[in-house]
Scaffold this motif. Structure first.
Motif, short mmCIF file in Angstrom:
data_model
loop_
_atom_site.label_atom_id
_atom_site.label_comp_id
_atom_site.label_asym_id
_atom_site.label_seq_id
_atom_site.Cartn_x
_atom_site.Cartn_y
_atom_site.Cartn_z
N LEU A 4 0.83 -4.12 2.29
CA LEU A 4 -0.68 -4.10 2.25
C LEU A 4 -0.91 -4.86 3.77
O LEU A 4 -2.02 -4.32 4.39
CB LEU A 4 -1.07 -4.63 1.09
CG LEU A 4 -1.68 -3.97 0.22
CD1 LEU A 4 -2.66 -4.63 -1.04
CD2 LEU A 4 -2.77 -2.52 0.69
N ILE A 57 4.34 -4.26 -6.20
CA ILE A 57 3.83 -3.01 -7.46
C ILE A 57 3.82 -3.93 -8.59
O ILE A 57 4.73 -4.64 -8.87
CB ILE A 57 4.79 -1.95 -7.42
CG1 ILE A 57 4.73 -1.22 -6.44
CG2 ILE A 57 4.33 -1.29 -8.82
CD1 ILE A 57 5.58 -0.01 -6.29
N SER A 95 -0.46 -0.88 -7.50
CA SER A 95 -0.08 -1.90 -6.30
C SER A 95 -0.86 -2.95 -6.58
O SER A 95 -1.89 -2.98 -7.43
CB SER A 95 -0.13 -1.03 -5.11
OG SER A 95 -1.74 -1.27 -4.57
N LEU A 147 5.64 5.74 -5.01
CA LEU A 147 4.58 4.63 -4.38
C LEU A 147 4.93 4.36 -2.92
O LEU A 147 4.15 4.14 -2.24
CB LEU A 147 4.09 3.56 -5.28
CG LEU A 147 2.97 3.67 -6.21
CD1 LEU A 147 3.06 2.33 -6.97
CD2 LEU A 147 1.76 3.61 -5.64
N GLN A 152 1.06 -1.22 -0.03
CA GLN A 152 -0.07 -0.05 0.21
C GLN A 152 0.78 1.31 -0.11
O GLN A 152 2.09 1.11 0.40
CB GLN A 152 -1.02 -0.14 1.14
CG GLN A 152 -0.30 0.21 2.43
CD GLN A 152 -1.06 0.50 3.73
OE1 GLN A 152 -2.15 -0.20 3.71
NE2 GLN A 152 -0.71 1.06 4.84
N ARG A 153 0.25 2.36 -0.18
CA ARG A 153 1.07 3.72 -0.38
C ARG A 153 1.27 3.84 0.95
O ARG A 153 0.70 3.68 2.02
CB ARG A 153 0.28 4.81 -0.82
CG ARG A 153 0.80 6.05 -1.10
CD ARG A 153 0.14 6.73 -1.90
NE ARG A 153 0.55 8.32 -1.89
CZ ARG A 153 1.62 8.59 -2.68
NH1 ARG A 153 2.17 7.62 -3.46
NH2 ARG A 153 1.97 9.82 -2.46
N ASP A 171 -7.71 0.19 -5.04
CA ASP A 171 -7.48 1.17 -4.03
C ASP A 171 -6.73 2.34 -4.81
O ASP A 171 -5.43 2.32 -5.45
CB ASP A 171 -6.41 0.52 -3.00
CG ASP A 171 -6.12 1.59 -2.05
OD1 ASP A 171 -6.51 2.75 -1.95
OD2 ASP A 171 -5.21 1.14 -1.07
N ASN A 227 -5.58 5.01 -3.88
CA ASN A 227 -4.40 5.44 -3.34
C ASN A 227 -2.91 4.61 -3.91
O ASN A 227 -1.96 5.43 -3.61
CB ASN A 227 -4.35 5.60 -1.85
CG ASN A 227 -5.15 6.46 -1.13
OD1 ASN A 227 -5.49 7.55 -1.57
ND2 ASN A 227 -5.85 6.19 -0.04
N ALA A 228 -3.25 3.60 -4.40
CA ALA A 228 -2.17 2.78 -4.92
C ALA A 228 -1.96 2.90 -6.38
O ALA A 228 -1.52 1.94 -6.88
CB ALA A 228 -2.26 1.31 -4.21
#
Lengths: 238, 266
Positions: free
Chosen positions: A37, A80, A108, A153, A17-18, A113, A115-116
């Protein structure tokens, strides 16, 4: 815009995750982490080895160059996806100094998501590529965008791909010569820059040698750099 | 031109100057750019002096005689209401001397600018633009336009911004002042090319050693990405319409309170 989907191997363990907790500037390598994540924190140097990374001084802050294999190792460890979109933003022409600009969108493992997901630009031109890379500007541009995307990322703010440094250091180092220092050597600088033959250039070099004791280090460095550059240009022309 | 303006935004265009106002004080931004009112006229000596020097620089590049004198001698905006004529003429003479010196120093340093900073004397001045703001990576529109004027675009694709200042600029200004990212982004969106560099050329009024300062950054697509992110941040804050007073170092001298007195609270 031409858009294509690249299909490459899927990441083995999708789990990133970011990163929200970023490290402070100048952290020692052993302290730098990124978060997966599943919430697990991964030590950067558990993924990279010393051949992947090199520290440099970025205006008083320790920053790092990461090699392309190092970035790929980070992406694999972070989950990723190697699936990504490439969008050509600008094709080479004489007007834009043969610049290719592409955008690369990275995902990702958690593709849903938002944000990813990140889209980054990468560019390559005659001025910022060397050797054989000049022939493959789109590939170089894509590689730069990919590297920037992966590092962003993961929230690795003070890290840069090694390709960011092709010649830029010289460009930023030169402007330390003040106008007063320049005015004092403008006659010699002009003689170098306007030399049309190797003989003229050598003549300029002889004149400079005569006043070498009166020049400071910055002036000498400036003249030496331009002499060498002009020498190369004249030899190439010949 | 933008065909998809976002009506939920309080403004339809942004300039580097309006972003500077917003960053300093959202309330000031509201009065100047949303409510669009102006304070009563005041003498604008510094502004007119700066404009006159700009005009002198432009004229130099265009091979025209210096018009510094004519531009600056505008009594309507440079003379104080109760200022005796002799005082005004004295003040004008001092400014004329300073302005002429600044321009002379600048002209004398062309070779330095070209050979040390790669700033070509060839190019075009005062280039106006108005373009749709969009993500440079994806073309996703932001719902407003970007507007401004480049002081100069060199033949090699460098963006130049000329300033007059008492003190030298700081290196951080190259990252922090809105112009330094707004113009490269606009250039990219307008011309589909990355500007070679962005440079502040500062003509210093109180010189100690160097009369001309150059702050320059070479640009990559990463800078264009970063610029868009900054712009998007401003647009997202604008959407919130939170017109609060700024709390920066200029808070005490901010014009926002004069607007409040004249036009009432938001």
């Amino acid at each position: 815009m031409a858009r294509k989907r690249k299909n490459k191997e899927q990441a083995e363990e999708p789990k990133v995750q970011r990163v929200e907790e970023r490290e402070t500037e100048g952290s020692p390598l052993s302290d730098i982490k990124f978060k997966a994540l599943d919430g697990q924190t991964v030590q950067l140097m558990d993924v990279l080895d010393e051949s992947h990374i090199m520290a440099f001084d970025g205006h008083g802050v320790t920053k790092y160059k990461v090699s392309y294999p190092g970035v790929k190792a980070l992406a694999r460890a972070a989950g990723i996806k190697a699936n990504y979109y490439v969008d050509v933003r600008c094709t080479p022409s004489l007007e834009n100094k043969m610049t290719t600009i592409v955008s690369v969108t990275l995902y990702s493992a958690a593709e849903k998501d938002s944000n990813a997901v990140i889209t980054k630009l990468g560019e390559a031109s005659d001025e910022n590529t060397k050797g054989i890379a000049k022939l493959y500007k789109a590939t170089m541009a894509e590689k730069r965008a990919y590297v920037r995307g992966v590092l962003e990322l993961l929230g690795l703010d003070n890290m840069y791909g090694e390709d960011e440094f092709s010649g830029d250091e010289e460009k930023t180092a030169e402007p330390e010569l003040s106008s007063t220092d320049y005015q004092a050597i403008s006659k010699y600088a002009d003689a170098i820059l306007k030399a049309k033959t190797s003989d003229e250039l050598e003549e300029a070099g002889e004149e400079i040698k005569e006043v070498a004791d009166e020049l400071n280090a910055t002036q000498t460095s400036f003249l030496r750099r331009h002499y060498s550059k002009r020498d190369g240009e004249l030899s190439a022309g010949f | 031109m933008n065909s998809a303006l976002d009506s939920s935004l309080p403004v339809q265009k942004l300039t580097a100057s309006s972003i500077k106002d917003f960053e300093a004080c959202p309330l000031l931004f509201y009065y100047k750019h949303v409510y669009r009112v102006r304070l009563p006229f005041e003498r604008q000596m510094a502004l007119v002096f700066g404009s006159a020097v700009h005009k002198g620089v432009e004229d130099f590049y265009n091979g025209k005689p210096n018009t510094f004198l004519e531009d600056f001698k505008r009594k309507d905006i440079t003379k104080k209401e109760d200022q005796p004529e002799a005082d005004f003429l004295q003040e004008f003479a001092e400014h004329k001397e300073l302005g002429t010196k600044l321009l002379t120093d600048f002209v004398d340093r062309q070779s330095w600018l070209e050979h040390v900073y790669g700033i070509s004397p060839r190019g075009v001045s005062e280039q106006k633009f108005e373009i749709e703001a969009k993500n440079p990576s994806t073309d996703e529109p932001l719902g407003l336009n970007l507007k401004g004027t480049y002081d100069r675009i060199t033949s090699t694709g460098g963006i130049l911004e000329f300033k007059t200042s008492k003190k030298p600029y700081k290196k951080d200004d190259l990252e922090e002042k809105p112009q330094s990212w707004f113009y490269p982004l606009s250039f990219f969106l307008e011309r589909h090319a990355i500007p070679e560099s962005f440079s502040y050329i500062v003509l210093l009024k109180q010189r100690k050693k160097e009369p001309v300062q150059v702050l320059q950054k070479k640009l990559t697509s990463d800078d264009i990405d970063m610029a868009f992110r900054k712009l998007k941040g401003v647009v997202m804050q604008l959407k919130m319409r939170n017109w609060v007073r700024g709390n920066g170092r200029f808070e005490d001298n901010c014009d926002c309170q004069r607007f409040v007195k004249l036009f009432g609270r938001v």
